[in-house]
Every structure is written in structure tokens, then in C-alpha cells.
Design a protein around this motif. Structure first.
Motif, PDB file in Angstrom:
ATOM      1  N   TYR A  59      -4.086 -13.352  -5.128  1.00  0.00           N
ATOM      2  CA  TYR A  59      -3.308 -12.163  -5.367  1.00  0.00           C
ATOM      3  C   TYR A  59      -4.051 -10.919  -4.987  1.00  0.00           C
ATOM      4  CZ  TYR A  59      -5.956 -10.800  -9.350  1.00  0.00           C
ATOM      5  OH  TYR A  59      -7.064 -10.415 -10.259  1.00  0.00           O
ATOM      6  N   ASP A  60      -3.308  -9.916  -5.011  1.00  0.00           N
ATOM      7  CA  ASP A  60      -3.849  -8.678  -4.708  1.00  0.00           C
ATOM      8  C   ASP A  60      -3.415  -7.504  -5.643  1.00  0.00           C
ATOM      9  OD1 ASP A  60      -4.416  -6.116  -3.335  1.00  0.00           O
ATOM     10  OD2 ASP A  60      -3.913  -6.879  -1.524  1.00  0.00           O
ATOM     11  N   ASP A  61      -4.136  -6.790  -6.427  1.00  0.00           N
ATOM     12  CA  ASP A  61      -3.775  -5.751  -7.355  1.00  0.00           C
ATOM     13  C   ASP A  61      -3.875  -4.500  -6.683  1.00  0.00           C
ATOM     14  OD1 ASP A  61      -6.450  -5.508  -7.040  1.00  0.00           O
ATOM     15  OD2 ASP A  61      -6.979  -5.643  -9.209  1.00  0.00           O
ATOM     16  N   ALA A  62      -4.160  -4.449  -5.619  1.00  0.00           N
ATOM     17  CA  ALA A  62      -3.937  -3.311  -4.745  1.00  0.00           C
ATOM     18  C   ALA A  62      -2.393  -2.810  -3.964  1.00  0.00           C
ATOM     19  CB  ALA A  62      -5.039  -2.798  -3.765  1.00  0.00           C
ATOM     20  N   ILE A  63      -1.477  -2.206  -4.745  1.00  0.00           N
ATOM     21  CA  ILE A  63      -0.094  -2.551  -4.196  1.00  0.00           C
ATOM     22  C   ILE A  63       0.357  -1.288  -4.451  1.00  0.00           C
ATOM     23  CG2 ILE A  63       2.096  -3.330  -4.810  1.00  0.00           C
ATOM     24  CD1 ILE A  63       0.827  -5.752  -6.087  1.00  0.00           C
ATOM     25  N   LYS A  64       0.992  -0.680  -3.281  1.00  0.00           N
ATOM     26  CA  LYS A  64       1.653   0.505  -3.248  1.00  0.00           C
ATOM     27  C   LYS A  64       3.155   0.219  -3.390  1.00  0.00           C
ATOM     28  CE  LYS A  64      -1.757   3.459  -1.191  1.00  0.00           C
ATOM     29  NZ  LYS A  64      -2.049   4.366  -0.052  1.00  0.00           N
ATOM     30  N   LEU A  65       3.896   0.674  -4.325  1.00  0.00           N
ATOM     31  CA  LEU A  65       5.508   0.486  -4.449  1.00  0.00           C
ATOM     32  C   LEU A  65       6.078   1.735  -4.436  1.00  0.00           C
ATOM     33  CD1 LEU A  65       7.927  -1.495  -4.531  1.00  0.00           C
ATOM     34  CD2 LEU A  65       7.341  -1.324  -7.094  1.00  0.00           C
ATOM     35  N   THR A  66       6.848   1.975  -3.495  1.00  0.00           N
ATOM     36  CA  THR A  66       7.886   3.167  -3.463  1.00  0.00           C
ATOM     37  C   THR A  66       9.276   2.809  -3.772  1.00  0.00           C
ATOM     38  OG1 THR A  66       8.184   3.273  -1.210  1.00  0.00           O
ATOM     39  CG2 THR A  66       6.308   4.401  -1.959  1.00  0.00           C
ATOM     40  N   SER A  67      10.187   3.760  -3.483  1.00  0.00           N
ATOM     41  CA  SER A  67      11.601   3.449  -3.522  1.00  0.00           C
ATOM     42  C   SER A  67      12.228   2.504  -2.541  1.00  0.00           C
ATOM     43  CB  SER A  67      12.594   4.715  -3.630  1.00  0.00           C
ATOM     44  OG  SER A  67      12.287   5.565  -4.727  1.00  0.00           O
ATOM     45  N   THR A  68      11.406   2.757  -1.304  1.00  0.00           N
ATOM     46  CA  THR A  68      12.044   1.877   0.000  1.00  0.00           C
ATOM     47  C   THR A  68      10.952   1.022   0.409  1.00  0.00           C
ATOM     48  OG1 THR A  68      11.230   3.715   1.284  1.00  0.00           O
ATOM     49  CG2 THR A  68      13.334   3.894   0.563  1.00  0.00           C
ATOM     50  N   ASP A  69       9.698   1.031   0.139  1.00  0.00           N
ATOM     51  CA  ASP A  69       8.663   0.142   0.985  1.00  0.00           C
ATOM     52  C   ASP A  69       7.725  -0.389  -0.059  1.00  0.00           C
ATOM     53  OD1 ASP A  69       9.296   0.942   3.720  1.00  0.00           O
ATOM     54  OD2 ASP A  69       8.713   2.804   2.805  1.00  0.00           O
ATOM     55  N   ILE A  70       7.182  -1.495   0.202  1.00  0.00           N
ATOM     56  CA  ILE A  70       5.934  -2.054  -0.739  1.00  0.00           C
ATOM     57  C   ILE A  70       4.669  -2.154   0.390  1.00  0.00           C
ATOM     58  CG2 ILE A  70       6.879  -4.319  -0.387  1.00  0.00           C
ATOM     59  CD1 ILE A  70       5.671  -4.985  -3.055  1.00  0.00           C
ATOM     60  N   ALA A  71       3.616  -1.936   0.110  1.00  0.00           N
ATOM     61  CA  ALA A  71       2.427  -2.297   0.768  1.00  0.00           C
ATOM     62  C   ALA A  71       1.334  -2.745   0.046  1.00  0.00           C
ATOM     63  CB  ALA A  71       1.924  -0.703   1.555  1.00  0.00           C
ATOM     64  N   PHE A  72       0.530  -3.666   0.718  1.00  0.00           N
ATOM     65  CA  PHE A  72      -0.659  -4.334   0.137  1.00  0.00           C
ATOM     66  C   PHE A  72      -1.806  -3.769   0.956  1.00  0.00           C
ATOM     67  CE2 PHE A  72       2.932  -6.998  -1.117  1.00  0.00           C
ATOM     68  CZ  PHE A  72       2.502  -7.204  -2.515  1.00  0.00           C
ATOM     69  N   ARG A  73      -2.910  -3.772   0.276  1.00  0.00           N
ATOM     70  CA  ARG A  73      -4.194  -3.424   0.710  1.00  0.00           C
ATOM     71  C   ARG A  73      -4.592  -4.074   2.221  1.00  0.00           C
ATOM     72  NH1 ARG A  73     -10.258  -2.176  -1.926  1.00  0.00           N
ATOM     73  NH2 ARG A  73     -10.682  -0.920  -0.152  1.00  0.00           N
ATOM     74  N   PHE A  74      -4.549  -5.367   2.022  1.00  0.00           N
ATOM     75  CA  PHE A  74      -4.869  -6.164   3.295  1.00  0.00           C
ATOM     76  C   PHE A  74      -4.159  -7.383   3.268  1.00  0.00           C
ATOM     77  CE2 PHE A  74      -8.995  -4.137   2.528  1.00  0.00           C
ATOM     78  CZ  PHE A  74      -9.205  -3.390   3.740  1.00  0.00           C
ATOM     79  N   TYR A  75      -3.938  -8.110   4.434  1.00  0.00           N
ATOM     80  CA  TYR A  75      -3.140  -9.495   4.444  1.00  0.00           C
ATOM     81  C   TYR A  75      -1.785  -9.353   4.433  1.00  0.00           C
ATOM     82  CZ  TYR A  75      -8.291 -10.500   4.076  1.00  0.00           C
ATOM     83  OH  TYR A  75      -9.598 -10.414   4.156  1.00  0.00           O
ATOM     84  N   GLY A  76      -1.135 -10.503   4.726  1.00  0.00           N
ATOM     85  CA  GLY A  76       0.478 -10.796   4.564  1.00  0.00           C
ATOM     86  C   GLY A  76       0.525 -11.383   3.157  1.00  0.00           C
ATOM     87  N   HIS A  77       1.592 -10.747   2.360  1.00  0.00           N
ATOM     88  CA  HIS A  77       2.004 -11.207   1.095  1.00  0.00           C
ATOM     89  C   HIS A  77       3.447 -11.669   1.006  1.00  0.00           C
ATOM     90  CE1 HIS A  77      -1.633  -9.105   0.296  1.00  0.00           C
ATOM     91  NE2 HIS A  77      -1.563  -9.623  -0.977  1.00  0.00           N
ATOM     92  N   SER A  78       3.624 -12.662   0.239  1.00  0.00           N
ATOM     93  CA  SER A  78       4.828 -12.871  -0.361  1.00  0.00           C
ATOM     94  C   SER A  78       5.031 -11.990  -1.625  1.00  0.00           C
ATOM     95  CB  SER A  78       5.314 -14.294  -0.857  1.00  0.00           C
ATOM     96  OG  SER A  78       5.168 -15.040   0.543  1.00  0.00           O
ATOM     97  N   TYR A  79       5.972 -11.170  -1.990  1.00  0.00           N
ATOM     98  CA  TYR A  79       6.005 -10.384  -2.960  1.00  0.00           C
ATOM     99  C   TYR A  79       7.322 -10.589  -3.997  1.00  0.00           C
ATOM    100  CZ  TYR A  79       9.419  -7.619  -0.343  1.00  0.00           C
ATOM    101  OH  TYR A  79      10.499  -7.152   0.146  1.00  0.00           O
ATOM    102  N   ILE A  80       7.444  -9.990  -5.101  1.00  0.00           N
ATOM    103  CA  ILE A  80       8.656  -9.782  -5.973  1.00  0.00           C
ATOM    104  C   ILE A  80       8.296  -8.405  -6.517  1.00  0.00           C
ATOM    105  CG2 ILE A  80       9.758 -10.618  -7.852  1.00  0.00           C
ATOM    106  CD1 ILE A  80       8.667 -13.502  -7.485  1.00  0.00           C
ATOM    107  N   ALA A  81       9.274  -7.679  -6.474  1.00  0.00           N
ATOM    108  CA  ALA A  81       9.312  -6.218  -6.993  1.00  0.00           C
ATOM    109  C   ALA A  81      10.534  -6.060  -7.990  1.00  0.00           C
ATOM    110  CB  ALA A  81       9.539  -5.314  -5.940  1.00  0.00           C
ATOM    111  N   ILE A  82      10.439  -5.321  -9.302  1.00  0.00           N
ATOM    112  CA  ILE A  82      11.565  -5.170  -9.867  1.00  0.00           C
ATOM    113  C   ILE A  82      11.789  -3.597 -10.248  1.00  0.00           C
ATOM    114  CG2 ILE A  82      11.396  -7.321 -11.048  1.00  0.00           C
ATOM    115  CD1 ILE A  82       9.851  -5.872 -13.499  1.00  0.00           C
ATOM    116  N   GLY A  83      12.898  -2.984 -10.447  1.00  0.00           N
ATOM    117  CA  GLY A  83      13.123  -1.658 -10.786  1.00  0.00           C
ATOM    118  C   GLY A  83      14.508  -1.432 -10.762  1.00  0.00           C
ATOM    119  N   LEU A  84      15.103  -0.234 -10.897  1.00  0.00           N
ATOM    120  CA  LEU A  84      16.526   0.074 -11.226  1.00  0.00           C
ATOM    121  C   LEU A  84      17.078   0.565  -9.643  1.00  0.00           C
ATOM    122  CD1 LEU A  84      16.411   2.045 -14.427  1.00  0.00           C
ATOM    123  CD2 LEU A  84      17.135  -0.362 -13.992  1.00  0.00           C
ATOM    124  N   SER A  85      18.335   0.163  -9.224  1.00  0.00           N
ATOM    125  CA  SER A  85      18.886   0.595  -8.046  1.00  0.00           C
ATOM    126  C   SER A  85      20.279   1.324  -8.543  1.00  0.00           C
ATOM    127  CB  SER A  85      19.157  -0.582  -7.250  1.00  0.00           C
ATOM    128  OG  SER A  85      18.052  -1.013  -6.587  1.00  0.00           O
TER     129      SER A  85
END
Length: 85
Positions: A59-85
Motif C-alpha cells: 500500500y502507499d500512504d503518500a496519496i494526493k486526492l483532489t476533486s478531479t485527480d488522484i496521485a500516488f508517490r510512486f508506482y501504479g496503483h489500484s485505488y478506491i476513493a470516497i467523497g461527495l459529488s
């Protein structure tokens, strides 16, 4: 579910999932979310097996989540993100 997608409930609560590209430059493993969050809340990711890079914790705990994008520090990832739309 498909490679990427989302579920949006009537109250706006949204779950999104997908995969980021593989990149070894800092925070360049990123993806555009399927739909825009008005309020992003939290994301988790697991390093994709296709990266060819071993991981002790997968897993990677260095995650940047914005309204439109998700980014991890290194490597490819599978992700799940939650929020309000």
C-alpha cells in the motif's frame, strides 16, 4: 465493476475506483477520477502487480486526492476513493 467507475447515491455520497499509471517519478502515478468530487474525503490504494516492484506492505500512504485527480508517490496503483459529488 470494470477497470474504473463510480457509484453515486442520492445524498451525493460517491465511491470511485480505478487504476493509476505506472511511473517512478514522485507523484506522477496518477489518474483522472471518473467524476468530479465536490468534497473529496479519503482514498486508499494498493500497488498494482504489473509494476514489477516488490512491496513489503503493498500500500502507499503518500496519496494526493483532489476533486478531479488522484496521485500516488510512486508506482501504479489500484485505488478506491470516497467523497461527495
Amino acid at each position: 465493476f470494470g477497470e474504473s467507475g463510480f457509484v453515486k447515491y442520492a445524498n451525493g455520497f460517491t465511491i470511485q475506483w480505478g487504476q493509476t499509471s505506472h511511473n517512478t517519478s514522485e507523484y506522477q502515478s496518477k489518474a483522472t477520477l471518473p467524476i468530479r468530487f465536490s468534497t473529496p474525503f479519503k482514498a486508499v490504494g494498493s500497488i498494482s502487480p504489473s509494476t514489477g516492484s516488490p512491496s513489503g506492505n503493498n500500500y502507499d500512504d503518500a496519496i494526493k486526492l483532489t476533486s478531479t485527480d488522484i496521485a500516488f508517490r510512486f508506482y501504479g496503483h489500484s485505488y478506491i476513493a470516497i467523497g461527495l459529488s
